[in-house]
Design a protein around this motif. Structure first.
Motif, PDB file in Angstrom:
ATOM      1  N   LEU A 137       2.842   2.813  -2.637  1.00 10.57           N
ATOM      2  CA  LEU A 137       1.581   2.529  -1.962  1.00 10.57           C
ATOM      3  C   LEU A 137       1.408   1.032  -1.725  1.00 10.57           C
ATOM      4  CD1 LEU A 137      -1.113   3.565  -0.870  1.00 10.57           C
ATOM      5  CD2 LEU A 137      -2.038   3.374  -3.195  1.00 10.57           C
ATOM      6  N   ALA A 138       1.706   0.213  -2.736  1.00  7.73           N
ATOM      7  CA  ALA A 138       1.568  -1.232  -2.586  1.00  7.73           C
ATOM      8  C   ALA A 138       2.491  -1.757  -1.496  1.00  7.73           C
ATOM      9  CB  ALA A 138       1.853  -1.926  -3.917  1.00  7.73           C
ATOM     10  N   LEU A 139       3.729  -1.288  -1.477  1.00  7.53           N
ATOM     11  CA  LEU A 139       4.679  -1.741  -0.458  1.00  7.53           C
ATOM     12  C   LEU A 139       4.263  -1.302   0.938  1.00  7.53           C
ATOM     13  CD1 LEU A 139       8.307  -1.316  -1.886  1.00  7.53           C
ATOM     14  CD2 LEU A 139       7.215  -3.428  -1.096  1.00  7.53           C
ATOM     15  N   THR A 178       1.314 -10.048  -3.805  1.00  9.96           N
ATOM     16  CA  THR A 178       0.466  -9.447  -4.831  1.00  9.96           C
ATOM     17  C   THR A 178      -0.653 -10.425  -5.166  1.00  9.96           C
ATOM     18  OG1 THR A 178       2.296  -8.172  -5.785  1.00  9.96           O
ATOM     19  CG2 THR A 178       0.364  -8.529  -7.175  1.00  9.96           C
ATOM     20  N   ASP A 179      -1.893 -10.007  -5.014  1.00 10.56           N
ATOM     21  CA  ASP A 179      -3.039 -10.848  -5.328  1.00 10.56           C
ATOM     22  C   ASP A 179      -3.446 -10.642  -6.783  1.00 10.56           C
ATOM     23  OD1 ASP A 179      -3.242 -11.819  -2.688  1.00 10.56           O
ATOM     24  OD2 ASP A 179      -4.332 -10.023  -2.089  1.00 10.56           O
ATOM     25  N   VAL A 180      -3.551 -11.738  -7.521  1.00 11.45           N
ATOM     26  CA  VAL A 180      -3.865 -11.672  -8.949  1.00 11.45           C
ATOM     27  C   VAL A 180      -5.376 -11.709  -9.155  1.00 11.45           C
ATOM     28  CG1 VAL A 180      -3.549 -12.770 -11.195  1.00 11.45           C
ATOM     29  CG2 VAL A 180      -1.702 -12.838  -9.493  1.00 11.45           C
ATOM     30  N   ALA A 181      -5.868 -10.743  -9.925  1.00 12.19           N
ATOM     31  CA  ALA A 181      -7.292 -10.712 -10.270  1.00 12.19           C
ATOM     32  C   ALA A 181      -7.440 -10.676 -11.787  1.00 12.19           C
ATOM     33  CB  ALA A 181      -7.967  -9.489  -9.656  1.00 12.19           C
ATOM     34  N   VAL A 182      -8.456 -11.353 -12.289  1.00  2.64           N
ATOM     35  CA  VAL A 182      -8.783 -11.269 -13.710  1.00  2.64           C
ATOM     36  C   VAL A 182      -9.960 -10.315 -13.871  1.00  2.64           C
ATOM     37  CG1 VAL A 182      -7.906 -13.535 -14.314  1.00  2.64           C
ATOM     38  CG2 VAL A 182     -10.264 -13.327 -13.523  1.00  2.64           C
ATOM     39  N   ILE A 183      -9.958  -9.565 -14.967  1.00  2.17           N
ATOM     40  CA  ILE A 183     -11.033  -8.619 -15.260  1.00  2.17           C
ATOM     41  C   ILE A 183     -11.314  -8.712 -16.749  1.00  2.17           C
ATOM     42  CG2 ILE A 183      -9.353  -6.714 -15.468  1.00  2.17           C
ATOM     43  CD1 ILE A 183     -11.604  -4.868 -14.381  1.00  2.17           C
ATOM     44  N   MET A 184     -12.584  -8.816 -17.143  1.00  6.32           N
ATOM     45  CA  MET A 184     -12.858  -9.199 -18.521  1.00  6.32           C
ATOM     46  C   MET A 184     -14.140  -8.597 -19.080  1.00  6.32           C
ATOM     47  SD  MET A 184     -12.972 -11.669 -16.059  1.00  6.32           S
ATOM     48  CE  MET A 184     -14.234 -12.451 -15.074  1.00  6.32           C
ATOM     49  N   PRO A 249      -5.652  -3.218  -1.928  1.00  4.62           N
ATOM     50  CA  PRO A 249      -4.360  -2.775  -1.416  1.00  4.62           C
ATOM     51  C   PRO A 249      -3.147  -3.373  -2.120  1.00  4.62           C
ATOM     52  CG  PRO A 249      -5.204  -4.496  -0.015  1.00  4.62           C
ATOM     53  CD  PRO A 249      -6.246  -4.274  -1.089  1.00  4.62           C
ATOM     54  N   ASN A 250      -3.234  -4.609  -2.660  1.00  2.00           N
ATOM     55  CA  ASN A 250      -2.037  -5.273  -3.184  1.00  2.00           C
ATOM     56  C   ASN A 250      -2.388  -6.214  -4.330  1.00  2.00           C
ATOM     57  OD1 ASN A 250      -1.545  -5.223   0.102  1.00  2.00           O
ATOM     58  ND2 ASN A 250       0.264  -4.597  -1.053  1.00  2.00           N
ATOM     59  N   SER A 251      -2.919  -5.693  -5.424  1.00  2.00           N
ATOM     60  CA  SER A 251      -3.380  -6.572  -6.504  1.00  2.00           C
ATOM     61  C   SER A 251      -2.703  -6.233  -7.823  1.00  2.00           C
ATOM     62  CB  SER A 251      -4.899  -6.458  -6.675  1.00  2.00           C
ATOM     63  OG  SER A 251      -5.586  -6.876  -5.527  1.00  2.00           O
ATOM     64  N   ILE A 252      -2.877  -7.133  -8.772  1.00  3.27           N
ATOM     65  CA  ILE A 252      -2.599  -6.832 -10.174  1.00  3.27           C
ATOM     66  C   ILE A 252      -3.818  -7.294 -10.956  1.00  3.27           C
ATOM     67  CG2 ILE A 252      -1.364  -9.024 -10.569  1.00  3.27           C
ATOM     68  CD1 ILE A 252       0.313  -7.413 -12.666  1.00  3.27           C
ATOM     69  N   MET A 253      -4.310  -6.426 -11.834  1.00  3.41           N
ATOM     70  CA  MET A 253      -5.482  -6.723 -12.644  1.00  3.41           C
ATOM     71  C   MET A 253      -5.007  -7.189 -14.022  1.00  3.41           C
ATOM     72  SD  MET A 253      -7.742  -5.868 -10.397  1.00  3.41           S
ATOM     73  CE  MET A 253      -9.262  -6.021 -11.334  1.00  3.41           C
TER      74      MET A 253
END
Length: 319
Positions: A137-139, A178-184, A249-253
């Motif tokens: 899906l990401a690709l 890949t877009d990097v997101a922080v979640i906390m 669509p293209n992240s890493i949490m």
């Protein structure tokens, strides 16, 4: 940070699936040869959905991806090399447009398989199948939005088994993003958790804070900045918890917990509709009463909340 973490147990999408065999991506005619091999397994990605074999009532098996051998028509589509399993079987994804509106409800394909999105089925799939789905899906999402060269505007071509797009005009190479997101989770000195409702979210939908990493910023700095921007708090003791691919669509949490230096909130109204501190008993009570909705079992947000709460949200009995 190790390859696997038990800090957030049972975190969907976070465990290894196939061996990606990146060294094979440059092999001449790799995709054509794999499409000619009847032992190759193919996953069709139709928009954001794939076919899933769902057991009937009382079935003894979990849902599984409906993989098939290659078909002659596959070569006309975007084909992505996903890797191999321990037996040497190769896996491909074939990306197709989303189904027409009349078929978009995910109805049965042949009386057994059903079309499902990753949000709908990802938490119920095996580690292998969930990773295959997330990677495909990401690709496919990246290819759909990066069809032209950002330097000269020419249409680019997929190569390297779908892991690269090359411009035929200036020979530039473009790799998946890949877009990097922080979640906390933000915890105060009374051990309460801060949950917020985003602007535009429905009533009762509360979750932990999150935001994207900015250029030139560390992950811990991003946590501190996002919390301060969204709710006006200064935080300390930023602790890594785990991370999860999030192909929407293209992240890493990347998950964290942190301590707030005070409990006084100042909301960024363009981002946050409301925010509240909860004790564990308060959260259990309003969750049981249906006054707030829990994040899906697929998400790292849910695991972060469960870590603070001390047990699975499914254990909260409705009032």
């Amino acid at each position: 940070m190790g390859l696997l973490t038990e800090t957030l147990p049972n975190l969907s999408l976070a465990r290894p699936g196939l061996d990606r065999h990146a060294e094979r991506r440059g092999e001449p005619d790799l995709v054509a040869r794999l499409l000619a091999d009847a032992d190759t397994r193919v996953l069709v990605v139709r928009g954001d959905k794939v076919a899933v074999a769902i057991p009937g009532e009382g079935g003894s098996h979990d849902p599984a991806l409906a993989l098939r051998p290659p078909e002659e028509s596959d070569s006309a589509a975007l084909v992505l090399f996903l890797g191999q399993d321990g037996d040497g079987t190769a896996y491909l994804a074939v990306a197709e447009p989303a189904a027409p509106d009349g078929d978009a409800d995910g109805g049965p394909t042949d009386g057994v398989d059903q079309w499902r999105s990753l949000r709908q089925i990802g938490a119920d799939l095996s580690d292998r199948d969930a990773t295959i789905f997330a990677t495909a899906l990401a690709l496919s999402n990246w290819h759909a939005t990066h069809t032209h060269c950002p330097r000269c505007g020419a249409a680019t071509e997929p190569v390297q088994g779908g892991w690269l797009r090359r411009c035929p005009q200036d020979a530039s190479e473009h790799y998946p993003r890949t877009d990097v997101a922080v979640i906390m989770s933000v915890i105060d000195d009374e051990d309460r958790i801060l949950l917020a409702r985003g602007a535009g979210w429905g009533t009762g939908r509360f979750s932990v804070l999150a935001g994207f990493l900015e250029p030139g910023e560390s992950l811990a700095a991003a946590v501190a900045r996002e919390v301060h921007e969204e709710v006006g708090l200064v935080v300390r003791d930023v602790e890594y918890l785990g991370d999860q691919p999030w192909p929407f669509p293209n992240s890493i949490m990347v998950g964290f917990t942190t301590r707030a230096s005070s409990s006084e909130l100042r909301l960024q109204e363009s981002e946050i509709a409301e925010a509240r501190w909860f004790t564990r008993d308060e959260y259990r009570e309003i969750l049981a009463a249906g006054q707030v909705s829990a994040s899906t079992r697929l998400s790292i947000a849910r695991r972060i909340i469960e870590r603070w709460l001390g047990h699975d949200l499914d254990e909260v009995t409705p009032a």
